[in-house]
Design a protein around this motif. Structure first.
Motif, PDB file in Angstrom:
ATOM      1  N   PHE A 119      -3.836  18.119  33.324  1.00 56.52           N
ATOM      2  CA  PHE A 119      -4.883  17.116  33.115  1.00 56.52           C
ATOM      3  C   PHE A 119      -4.490  15.727  33.661  1.00 56.52           C
ATOM      4  N   HIS A 120      -3.200  15.390  33.569  1.00 56.74           N
ATOM      5  CA  HIS A 120      -2.790  14.054  34.016  1.00 56.74           C
ATOM      6  C   HIS A 120      -2.808  13.906  35.537  1.00 56.74           C
ATOM      7  N   PRO A 125     -10.767  12.155  35.106  1.00 58.91           N
ATOM      8  CA  PRO A 125     -10.590  13.052  33.956  1.00 58.91           C
ATOM      9  C   PRO A 125     -11.888  13.307  33.192  1.00 58.91           C
ATOM     10  N   ILE A 129     -13.609  16.953  32.142  1.00 60.65           N
ATOM     11  CA  ILE A 129     -14.076  17.328  30.792  1.00 60.65           C
ATOM     12  C   ILE A 129     -15.556  17.736  30.841  1.00 60.65           C
ATOM     13  N   ASP A 146      -0.486  18.391  27.287  1.00 62.72           N
ATOM     14  CA  ASP A 146      -0.022  17.578  28.420  1.00 62.72           C
ATOM     15  C   ASP A 146       1.043  16.585  27.967  1.00 62.72           C
ATOM     16  N   TRP A 148       2.852  13.172  26.925  1.00 58.43           N
ATOM     17  CA  TRP A 148       2.522  12.044  26.065  1.00 58.43           C
ATOM     18  C   TRP A 148       3.767  11.208  25.854  1.00 58.43           C
ATOM     19  N   TYR A 172      -2.292   9.815  28.860  1.00 58.88           N
ATOM     20  CA  TYR A 172      -3.329   9.269  27.993  1.00 58.88           C
ATOM     21  C   TYR A 172      -2.877   9.117  26.544  1.00 58.88           C
ATOM     22  N   GLN A 174      -3.994   9.144  22.438  1.00 59.99           N
ATOM     23  CA  GLN A 174      -4.888   9.987  21.633  1.00 59.99           C
ATOM     24  C   GLN A 174      -6.322   9.445  21.692  1.00 59.99           C
ATOM     25  N   GLU A 176      -7.806   7.739  24.020  1.00 58.33           N
ATOM     26  CA  GLU A 176      -8.468   8.001  25.313  1.00 58.33           C
ATOM     27  C   GLU A 176      -8.920   9.454  25.418  1.00 58.33           C
ATOM     28  N   ILE A 177      -8.053  10.374  24.978  1.00 57.09           N
ATOM     29  CA  ILE A 177      -8.393  11.802  25.036  1.00 57.09           C
ATOM     30  C   ILE A 177      -9.618  12.078  24.161  1.00 57.09           C
ATOM     31  N   TYR A 191      -5.396  17.493  16.928  1.00 55.55           N
ATOM     32  CA  TYR A 191      -4.625  16.701  17.897  1.00 55.55           C
ATOM     33  C   TYR A 191      -3.226  16.586  17.323  1.00 55.55           C
TER      34      TYR A 191
END
Ligand SMILES: C[S@@+](CC[C@H](N)C(=O)[O-])C[C@H]1O[C@@H](n2cnc3c(N)ncnc32)[C@H](O)[C@@H]1O
Length: 207
Positions: A119-120, A125, A129, A146, A148, A172, A174, A176-177, A191
């Protein structure tokens, strides 16, 4: 935008032969146990691994969940990574070269989407999604795992990340995700920081 994807493609094409044994694939490999634990609770069904790389996660899923009720697909930008995946998985998995931001699948195709350490790399992004949401069925599960890092290390790394040769874009938070997922009505059910450098987020597609 294309520059990041070009860099990812070139870099992973070059790494493909050694990825499974050297440090490049180590962070992803360290995530598999936690991912396999999490998917125990999923009705897996039709599964897509986005950014599947050399297919090791798919291979491990097949070992445990390879029964006839489940079907497995892998997608990646890098042709060479997919060639290794193909030699590993033969015809047990459908492998497709493609881009996470423009998935070559019809709406509501998958019950489960996984995305490990990929994802990064996506320059847009939110668009990825949106695509995950489009191709997943209602009530289907998305699991992203991913990199962190805590603040301020994350912000400092993010200053340098765009200059990497691997087409890395951003690590990202938390918040932002969550914002990416909530924009398209994914309901986040979990999460978690699975170790000091990784997160797993699980979301369910609502109606
Ligand atoms: C760090 S590797 C992770 C591979 C694999 N998921 C694993 O567990 O080892 C990142 C992968 O994402 C792929 N990738 C990067 N950008 C992509 C994109 N836009 N669409 C699909 N795959 C992408 C790369 O080619 C690479 O195989």
């Amino acid at each position: 935008m294309q520059d990041y994807k070009q860099k990812s493609k070139q870099s992973f094409d070059l790494q493909a032969e050694t990825y499974d044994h050297d440090k490049n694939g180590l962070h992803a490999r360290n995530q598999y146990q936690a991912i396999l634990e999490k998917v125990k609770d999923f009705p897996l069904g039709k599964v897509l691994d986005v950014g599947c790389g050399t297919g090791v996660l798919l291979e491990q899923l097949l070992k445990v969940y390879g029964g006839s009720a489940n079907q497995f697909f892998g997608l990646d930008l890098s042709k060479k990574m997919l060639e290794i995946a193909d030699s590993r998985l033969a015809e047990k998995v459908t492998l497709v070269q493609g881009d996470a931001e423009t998935l070559p699948f019809a709406d509501c195709t998958f019950d489960t989407i996984l995305c490990c350490d990929s994802f990064h790399h996506y320059p847009n992004p939110q668009q990825a999604i949106i695509e995950f949401c489009r191709v997943i069925k209602t009530n289907g599960r998305l699991l992203i795992s991913d990199y962190w890092k805590p603040s301020p290390i994350r912000q400092i790394m993010n200053l340098f990340l765009p200059y990497s040769n691997d087409g890395d874009v951003k690590i990202y938070s938390q918040k932002e995700i969550m914002a990416f997922l909530e924009t398209v009505h994914f309901d986040v059910t979990c999460y978690e920081h699975t170790n000091s450098s990784s997160y797993i987020v699980i979301a369910k597609k609502g109606f």
